[in-house]
Design an enzyme around this catalytic site. Structure first.
Site, PDB file in Angstrom:
ATOM      1  N   LYS A  69     -32.245  33.127 -13.617  1.00 48.91           N
ATOM      2  CA  LYS A  69     -31.076  32.793 -14.452  1.00 48.91           C
ATOM      3  C   LYS A  69     -29.805  32.810 -13.598  1.00 48.91           C
ATOM      4  O   LYS A  69     -29.798  33.366 -12.493  1.00 48.91           O
ATOM      5  CB  LYS A  69     -30.962  33.810 -15.593  1.00 48.91           C
ATOM      6  CG  LYS A  69     -30.706  35.237 -15.126  1.00 48.91           C
ATOM      7  CD  LYS A  69     -30.863  36.245 -16.267  1.00 48.91           C
ATOM      8  CE  LYS A  69     -30.642  37.666 -15.773  1.00 48.91           C
ATOM      9  NZ  LYS A  69     -30.970  38.670 -16.808  1.00 48.91           N
ATOM     10  N   ARG A 129     -29.788  45.453 -28.193  1.00 45.44           N
ATOM     11  CA  ARG A 129     -29.144  44.197 -27.821  1.00 45.44           C
ATOM     12  C   ARG A 129     -30.022  43.104 -28.432  1.00 45.44           C
ATOM     13  O   ARG A 129     -30.016  42.963 -29.655  1.00 45.44           O
ATOM     14  CB  ARG A 129     -29.028  44.114 -26.284  1.00 45.44           C
ATOM     15  CG  ARG A 129     -28.078  43.054 -25.801  1.00 45.44           C
ATOM     16  CD  ARG A 129     -27.984  43.011 -24.272  1.00 45.44           C
ATOM     17  NE  ARG A 129     -29.268  42.675 -23.647  1.00 45.44           N
ATOM     18  CZ  ARG A 129     -29.446  42.506 -22.328  1.00 45.44           C
ATOM     19  NH1 ARG A 129     -28.424  42.657 -21.486  1.00 45.44           N
ATOM     20  NH2 ARG A 129     -30.623  42.194 -21.842  1.00 45.44           N
ATOM     21  N   TYR A 141       1.107  38.521  -2.270  1.00 44.76           N
ATOM     22  CA  TYR A 141       1.789  38.625  -3.564  1.00 44.76           C
ATOM     23  C   TYR A 141       2.088  40.073  -3.907  1.00 44.76           C
ATOM     24  O   TYR A 141       1.231  40.947  -3.765  1.00 44.76           O
ATOM     25  CB  TYR A 141       0.914  38.056  -4.678  1.00 44.76           C
ATOM     26  CG  TYR A 141       0.802  36.548  -4.667  1.00 44.76           C
ATOM     27  CD1 TYR A 141       1.929  35.739  -4.835  1.00 44.76           C
ATOM     28  CD2 TYR A 141      -0.433  35.928  -4.504  1.00 44.76           C
ATOM     29  CE1 TYR A 141       1.827  34.357  -4.839  1.00 44.76           C
ATOM     30  CE2 TYR A 141      -0.545  34.546  -4.515  1.00 44.76           C
ATOM     31  CZ  TYR A 141       0.590  33.761  -4.680  1.00 44.76           C
ATOM     32  OH  TYR A 141       0.468  32.400  -4.687  1.00 44.76           O
ATOM     33  N   MET A 144      -5.940  33.274  -4.742  1.00 42.22           N
ATOM     34  CA  MET A 144      -6.956  32.408  -5.337  1.00 42.22           C
ATOM     35  C   MET A 144      -7.914  31.828  -4.289  1.00 42.22           C
ATOM     36  O   MET A 144      -9.128  31.761  -4.502  1.00 42.22           O
ATOM     37  CB  MET A 144      -6.296  31.263  -6.111  1.00 42.22           C
ATOM     38  CG  MET A 144      -7.280  30.444  -6.925  1.00 42.22           C
ATOM     39  SD  MET A 144      -6.510  29.052  -7.762  1.00 42.22           S
ATOM     40  CE  MET A 144      -5.387  29.870  -8.888  1.00 42.22           C
TER      41      MET A 144
HETATM   42  C1  LIG Z   1     -31.819  39.666 -16.209  1.00 40.26           C
HETATM   43  C2  LIG Z   1     -33.067  40.130 -16.836  1.00 40.26           C
HETATM   44  C3  LIG Z   1     -34.093  40.695 -16.075  1.00 40.26           C
HETATM   45  C4  LIG Z   1     -33.935  41.017 -14.603  1.00 40.26           C
HETATM   46  O1  LIG Z   1     -33.218  42.207 -14.415  1.00 40.26           O
HETATM   47  P1  LIG Z   1     -33.047  42.817 -12.938  1.00 40.26           P
HETATM   48  O2  LIG Z   1     -32.393  44.119 -13.149  1.00 40.26           O
HETATM   49  O3  LIG Z   1     -32.149  41.854 -12.194  1.00 40.26           O
HETATM   50  O4  LIG Z   1     -34.383  42.888 -12.337  1.00 40.26           O
HETATM   51  C5  LIG Z   1     -35.298  40.985 -16.691  1.00 40.26           C
HETATM   52  N1  LIG Z   1     -35.472  40.760 -18.011  1.00 40.26           N
HETATM   53  C6  LIG Z   1     -34.495  40.248 -18.788  1.00 40.26           C
HETATM   54  C7  LIG Z   1     -34.757  40.039 -20.235  1.00 40.26           C
HETATM   55  C8  LIG Z   1     -33.253  39.934 -18.238  1.00 40.26           C
HETATM   56  O5  LIG Z   1     -32.286  39.453 -19.016  1.00 40.26           O
END
Ligand SMILES: *Cc1c(COP(=O)(O)O)cnc(C)c1O
Length: 367
Positions: free
Chosen positions: A32, A128, A257, A304
């Site tokens: 991701k 969550r 800055y 920036m």
């Molecule tokens: C991002 C994520 C992971 C990976 O987590 P890491 O700590 O980077 O290994 C695994 N499962 C889900 C559902 C996630 O959202």
């Protein structure tokens, strides 16, 4: 070029092999967020070639991009909101996480020529995503319109292995699996562990682990689990930038800055051609770069597109030289861990926020 992220795919492969060995089960490579900033497609291919059996993403569009690149491996997308193009996902054989009865209904209705392949997400205590109150209402009928491939959950505190919440979540996960089994779904993939749990909680590995940060060679938590090196991981990203300008500056010169810092002695300053628009945190005050063989601290505020480092009067650095913003640490350079600590944050945030203006180059690191 002004700045680049060198991505060493052999490090990704090493880490995948190590994590597969440690877990002794299937590995889902979490790609991701543009593979945590490392580049979606090259990382996905490297992970698969090193033995990953699944790819995992948050968004449906990330999964579609993998399919468009010709990747045929199983893919799970776990953050697909109501109203998404489920029909396209099903058509492309993208497996989708389902966390509510409404989502189950929507995805069943979207199926045309074939059923949706789904993984049921249960909330075992992170509060969550995932089924919570609706889990006990789930019936065989709800599941008739889908192909249940897996069940999964996510740890909130896997980076603190001694915390009781880990065993609580594991217990609730096992109960959820038993409930699904009792509804007639017995041949399902069970997966719970992220990187930290993969490394420290073997009892949670089940049929697959979902590793993100460790696959990129970074520790899930340096304080509690140790750094990359102590875990046997190889950081895959080296972030480099050019010194756009090196110049001599007298003592007492206010820098940047807000004039938040001034030179205290006559010195040589370097202007690094990268800034917060590229993901250099403006809050980082105690980090710096590796230049001409030494650690060189930031002076003044990050802008920036640029920031200034104090090279020291004797520095041999020259305009046009390259400096390492962070690397694997083996030469003494700053690491993504150091930048995380300097930013009241974590290495995850440092690598995922490297901006789109920074090209990802697939090559060994350079010093
Ligand atoms: C991002 C994520 C992971 C990976 O987590 P890491 O700590 O980077 O290994 C695994 N499962 C889900 C559902 C996630 O959202």
């Amino acid at each position: 070029m002004r700045a680049e992220a060198l991505i060493d795919l052999s490090a990704i492969k090493h880490n995948v092999e190590l994590l597969k060995d440690v877990s002794g089960t299937n590995l889902l490579a979490v790609v991701k967020a543009d593979a945590y900033g490392h580049g979606l497609i090259p990382v996905a291919k490297a992970a698969l070639s090193a033995g990953a059996s699944y790819l995992g993403v948050a968004l449906l569009e990330e999964a579609v991009a993998l399919r468009e690149a010709g990747i045929t491996a199983p893919i799970l997308a776990w953050l697909v909101q109501p109203g998404s193009d489920f029909a396209q996902g099903i058509e492309l054989d993208i497996e989708i996480a389902v966390a509510s009865l409404a989502a189950l209904q929507e995805i069943s209705a979207a199926a045309k020529s074939k059923k949706a392949r789904i993984h049921l997400e249960v909330d075992t205590g992170m509060t969550r995503g995932g089924f919570l109150n609706e889990w006990d209402q789930l019936t065989t009928e709800h599941l008739n319109g889908v192909d249940v491939v897996g069940i999964f959950s996510h740890f909130a505190r896997a980076d603190e292995p001694a915390e009781k919440q880990n065993s609580d979540q594991l217990g609730r996960f096992s109960a959820a699996v038993a409930h699904l089994n009792s509804l007639g779904h017995v041949n399902i993939m069970r997966h719970l562990s992220n990187s930290a749990a993969t490394l420290k909680n073997g009892a949670a590995s089940f049929d697959m682990v979902r590793t993100g940060i460790a696959m990129y060679g970074l520790s899930p938590d340096v304080q509690t689990l140790g750094d990359s090196k102590s875990l046997g991981l190889r950081p895959a990203m080296q972030l480099r930038a050019a010194l756009y300008l090196v110049k001599d500056v007298p003592a007492g010169s206010p820098v940047g800055y807000g004039a938040t810092q001034s030179t205290t002695v006559d010195t040589k300053l370097g202007v690094v051609a990268m800034g917060y628009a590229d993901g250099i945190p403006r809050i980082a005050r105690t980090a710096g770069v590796w230049s001409a063989g030494k650690r060189t601290p930031i002076i003044g505020r990050v802008s920036m597109d640029q920031f200034v480092v104090d090279l020291g009067a004797d520095s041999k650095a020259r305009s046009g030289d390259w400096v390492t913003v962070f690397g694997n640490g083996s030469h003494g350079e700053y690491t993504a861990d150091d930048w995380g600590a300097a930013s009241q944050s974590i290495n995850y945030e440092i690598v995922t926020r490297i901006g789109p203006r920074v090209p990802r180059i697939y090559a060994p690191h350079v010093y």
